[in-house]
Design an enzyme around this catalytic site. Structure first.
Site, PDB file in Angstrom:
ATOM      1  N   CYS A  23       2.992  -9.952 -44.680  1.00 25.01           N
ATOM      2  CA  CYS A  23       4.012 -10.126 -43.629  1.00 25.01           C
ATOM      3  C   CYS A  23       4.031 -11.536 -43.049  1.00 25.01           C
ATOM      4  O   CYS A  23       5.084 -12.034 -42.675  1.00 25.01           O
ATOM      5  CB  CYS A  23       3.792  -9.125 -42.511  1.00 25.01           C
ATOM      6  SG  CYS A  23       4.094  -7.425 -43.006  1.00 25.01           S
ATOM      7  N   HIS A  30      13.755  -5.316 -43.297  1.00 20.81           N
ATOM      8  CA  HIS A  30      13.631  -3.923 -42.878  1.00 20.81           C
ATOM      9  C   HIS A  30      15.018  -3.367 -42.554  1.00 20.81           C
ATOM     10  O   HIS A  30      15.938  -4.120 -42.230  1.00 20.81           O
ATOM     11  CB  HIS A  30      12.763  -3.808 -41.626  1.00 20.81           C
ATOM     12  CG  HIS A  30      11.363  -4.283 -41.808  1.00 20.81           C
ATOM     13  ND1 HIS A  30      10.386  -3.516 -42.393  1.00 20.81           N
ATOM     14  CD2 HIS A  30      10.775  -5.460 -41.479  1.00 20.81           C
ATOM     15  CE1 HIS A  30       9.251  -4.196 -42.415  1.00 20.81           C
ATOM     16  NE2 HIS A  30       9.462  -5.386 -41.869  1.00 20.81           N
ATOM     17  N   HIS A  67      22.075  -8.371 -41.302  1.00 20.43           N
ATOM     18  CA  HIS A  67      22.145  -9.313 -42.423  1.00 20.43           C
ATOM     19  C   HIS A  67      21.946 -10.750 -41.950  1.00 20.43           C
ATOM     20  O   HIS A  67      22.599 -11.675 -42.417  1.00 20.43           O
ATOM     21  CB  HIS A  67      23.447  -9.147 -43.212  1.00 20.43           C
ATOM     22  CG  HIS A  67      23.460  -7.889 -44.004  1.00 20.43           C
ATOM     23  ND1 HIS A  67      23.731  -6.661 -43.446  1.00 20.43           N
ATOM     24  CD2 HIS A  67      23.203  -7.667 -45.313  1.00 20.43           C
ATOM     25  CE1 HIS A  67      23.658  -5.736 -44.374  1.00 20.43           C
ATOM     26  NE2 HIS A  67      23.320  -6.306 -45.514  1.00 20.43           N
ATOM     27  N   GLU A 135      10.942  -0.131 -37.089  1.00 17.22           N
ATOM     28  CA  GLU A 135      10.918  -1.108 -38.158  1.00 17.22           C
ATOM     29  C   GLU A 135      10.815  -0.413 -39.516  1.00 17.22           C
ATOM     30  O   GLU A 135      11.308  -0.911 -40.521  1.00 17.22           O
ATOM     31  CB  GLU A 135       9.738  -2.052 -37.964  1.00 17.22           C
ATOM     32  CG  GLU A 135       9.725  -3.226 -38.909  1.00 17.22           C
ATOM     33  CD  GLU A 135       8.634  -4.207 -38.581  1.00 17.22           C
ATOM     34  OE1 GLU A 135       8.951  -5.237 -37.955  1.00 17.22           O
ATOM     35  OE2 GLU A 135       7.473  -3.936 -38.932  1.00 17.22           O
TER      36      GLU A 135
END
Length: 190
Positions: A23, A30, A67, A135
């Protein structure tokens, strides 16, 4: 009484300084769900805490992350330059784009939106209770109003790229929110 409104967005980020090497060193994304919990001491004339149409600016703000690349403002300058070169939709934010960071930032902004939204239907004392950011399907973070003590940023610290702002119905609403102007809701009838 409490109501909940759910929003969704698909977003990408890197979460620097976290424990997971995957990460903290890699761009990844996600499918987020954002739940907004609002309470009131009474119901309006339509027997509602508040009409969901009054949350249109909340939806517009959360959709700004759809996006989009969420860029932590503490990133190295060369990373920032690269992100802006290859993305039209960038949200540069003052918190790490973890679920916890999003929850705190969304709580702060949504509270300001709700406080500055015109109401005309006998609504009671409308208050944001919490914001929950999923998430993953198995994990979420939830920020409550007592977590305002963790906020060390302002609306000016949240920078939304032109690629995001040009898609808004009203390009002035973000600046109006910063100035604490009341939003006139065009969906309300007199």
């Amino acid at each position: 009484m409490i109501i909940r409104k759910k929003f969704r967005f698909e977003g990408a980020h890197i979460v620097r300084n976290c424990s997971s090497k995957l990460c903290r060193e890699n761009i990844h994304g996600h499918s987020y769900e954002v739940e907004v919990f609002i309470k009131s001491n009474k119901l309006d004339k339509g027997f509602m805490v508040l009409d969901f149409i009054l949350l249109s600016k909340v939806g517009e703000f959360i959709n700004s992350f759809d996006h989009a690349y969420s860029l932590w403002q503490g990133e190295k300058p060369e990373i920032k330059d690269a992100v802006y070169q290859i993305n039209q939709r960038v949200a540069e934010i003052p918190v790490s784009p973890s679920a916890e960071g999003y929850a705190l930032m969304f709580l702060y902004v949504i509270d300001k939106i709700i406080r500055n939204t015109e109401r005309k239907n006998g609504e009671g004392d409308i208050q944001l209770q919490s914001v929950r950011v999923h998430e993953t399907q198995t994990g979420y973070a939830e920020a409550f109003t007592e977590d305002f003590a963790l906020v060390d940023f302002t609306l000016d610290d949240i920078k939304l790229s032109e690629g995001i702002r040009t898609e808004w119905d009203d390009m002035d609403w973000w600046e109006e929110l910063k100035q604490q102007k009341i939003f006139k809701n065009t969906h309300l009838e007199n």
